[in-house]
Scaffold this motif. Structure first.
Motif, PDB file in Angstrom:
ATOM      1  N   PRO A  31       0.836  -1.205   0.000  1.00 45.43           N
ATOM      2  CA  PRO A  31       0.000   0.000   0.000  1.00 45.43           C
ATOM      3  C   PRO A  31       0.866   1.248   0.000  1.00 45.43           C
ATOM      4  O   PRO A  31       1.912   1.290   0.635  1.00 45.43           O
ATOM      5  CB  PRO A  31      -0.792  -0.099   1.311  1.00 45.43           C
ATOM      6  N   GLY A  32       0.437   2.223  -0.733  1.00 49.70           N
ATOM      7  CA  GLY A  32       1.173   3.468  -0.811  1.00 49.70           C
ATOM      8  C   GLY A  32       0.339   4.524  -1.484  1.00 49.70           C
ATOM      9  O   GLY A  32      -0.848   4.326  -1.751  1.00 49.70           O
ATOM     10  N   ALA A  33       0.963   5.633  -1.771  1.00 49.32           N
ATOM     11  CA  ALA A  33       0.251   6.754  -2.377  1.00 49.32           C
ATOM     12  C   ALA A  33      -0.236   6.431  -3.779  1.00 49.32           C
ATOM     13  O   ALA A  33      -1.230   6.985  -4.243  1.00 49.32           O
ATOM     14  CB  ALA A  33       1.145   7.983  -2.407  1.00 49.32           C
ATOM     15  N   SER A  34       0.450   5.521  -4.472  1.00 50.06           N
ATOM     16  CA  SER A  34       0.023   5.121  -5.803  1.00 50.06           C
ATOM     17  C   SER A  34       0.624   3.768  -6.128  1.00 50.06           C
ATOM     18  O   SER A  34       1.565   3.314  -5.483  1.00 50.06           O
ATOM     19  CB  SER A  34       0.443   6.149  -6.844  1.00 50.06           C
ATOM     20  N   GLY A  35       0.058   3.119  -7.135  1.00 53.81           N
ATOM     21  CA  GLY A  35       0.569   1.818  -7.545  1.00 53.81           C
ATOM     22  C   GLY A  35      -0.114   1.348  -8.800  1.00 53.81           C
ATOM     23  O   GLY A  35      -1.011   2.010  -9.330  1.00 53.81           O
ATOM     24  N   ILE A  36       0.301   0.188  -9.260  1.00 58.29           N
ATOM     25  CA  ILE A  36      -0.210  -0.350 -10.511  1.00 58.29           C
ATOM     26  C   ILE A  36      -0.310  -1.875 -10.427  1.00 58.29           C
ATOM     27  O   ILE A  36       0.529  -2.522  -9.801  1.00 58.29           O
ATOM     28  CB  ILE A  36       0.681   0.072 -11.693  1.00 58.29           C
ATOM     29  N   VAL A  37      -1.357  -2.401 -11.032  1.00 57.60           N
ATOM     30  CA  VAL A  37      -1.485  -3.835 -11.244  1.00 57.60           C
ATOM     31  C   VAL A  37      -1.430  -4.002 -12.758  1.00 57.60           C
ATOM     32  O   VAL A  37      -2.340  -3.571 -13.466  1.00 57.60           O
ATOM     33  CB  VAL A  37      -2.813  -4.395 -10.688  1.00 57.60           C
ATOM     34  N   THR A  38      -0.348  -4.572 -13.230  1.00 55.81           N
ATOM     35  CA  THR A  38      -0.186  -4.718 -14.679  1.00 55.81           C
ATOM     36  C   THR A  38      -1.089  -5.828 -15.197  1.00 55.81           C
ATOM     37  O   THR A  38      -1.572  -6.667 -14.424  1.00 55.81           O
ATOM     38  CB  THR A  38       1.273  -5.037 -15.049  1.00 55.81           C
ATOM     39  N   VAL A  39      -1.291  -5.835 -16.490  1.00 60.62           N
ATOM     40  CA  VAL A  39      -2.130  -6.857 -17.117  1.00 60.62           C
ATOM     41  C   VAL A  39      -1.622  -8.251 -16.760  1.00 60.62           C
ATOM     42  O   VAL A  39      -2.422  -9.147 -16.462  1.00 60.62           O
ATOM     43  CB  VAL A  39      -2.175  -6.659 -18.656  1.00 60.62           C
ATOM     44  N   ALA A  40      -0.329  -8.429 -16.731  1.00 55.34           N
ATOM     45  CA  ALA A  40       0.253  -9.734 -16.396  1.00 55.34           C
ATOM     46  C   ALA A  40      -0.002 -10.131 -14.944  1.00 55.34           C
ATOM     47  O   ALA A  40      -0.065 -11.322 -14.624  1.00 55.34           O
ATOM     48  CB  ALA A  40       1.756  -9.718 -16.672  1.00 55.34           C
ATOM     49  N   GLN A  41      -0.160  -9.156 -14.059  1.00 50.99           N
ATOM     50  CA  GLN A  41      -0.382  -9.432 -12.633  1.00 50.99           C
ATOM     51  C   GLN A  41      -1.856  -9.611 -12.277  1.00 50.99           C
ATOM     52  O   GLN A  41      -2.180 -10.074 -11.186  1.00 50.99           O
ATOM     53  CB  GLN A  41       0.197  -8.288 -11.800  1.00 50.99           C
TER      54      GLN A  41
END
Length: 108
Positions: A31-41
């Motif tokens: 958890p943080g101020a921003s992040g990403i879940v990529t298509v592969a994930q």
């Protein structure tokens, strides 16, 4: 504070910070101020969320069996928001994003 999940494949999803942090952690992210879940994930994130829901439901079922037919506990449980209710919209977003081949991002 709020967590806002965004994807070009679905409408934005907003959660309060405690729930946002919880689902981000369940997906295996920090958890943080921003992040990403990529298509592969995305497939792994969906599987992790579904497993957490199944675990919570099994725990609640076992607890209900332990408690017996306690009407006060049953009434209190009806008002509680379950993990399933919180993550189903996110799972839908993740599925739509995977189908469209786009990432899901979040920010606080």
């Amino acid at each position: 504070m709020l967590y806002k999940f965004k994807s070009r494949a679905a409408a934005d999803l907003i959660m309060l910070e405690p729930q946002g942090r919880q689902v981000v952690t369940l997906m295996g992210k920090t958890p943080g101020a921003s992040g990403i879940v990529t298509v592969a994930q995305i497939p792994a994130a969906i599987a992790a969320l579904e497993a957490a829901v199944a675990e919570e439901e099994a725990r609640l079922k076992a607890q209900a069996a332990e408690d017996g037919d306690d009407e006060d506990a049953a009434e209190a449980g009806k008002d509680a928001v379950r993990l399933r209710q919180r993550v189903v919209p996110l799972i839908d977003m993740l599925q739509r994003s995977a189908a469209a081949g786009v990432d899901v991002v979040w920010g606080v």
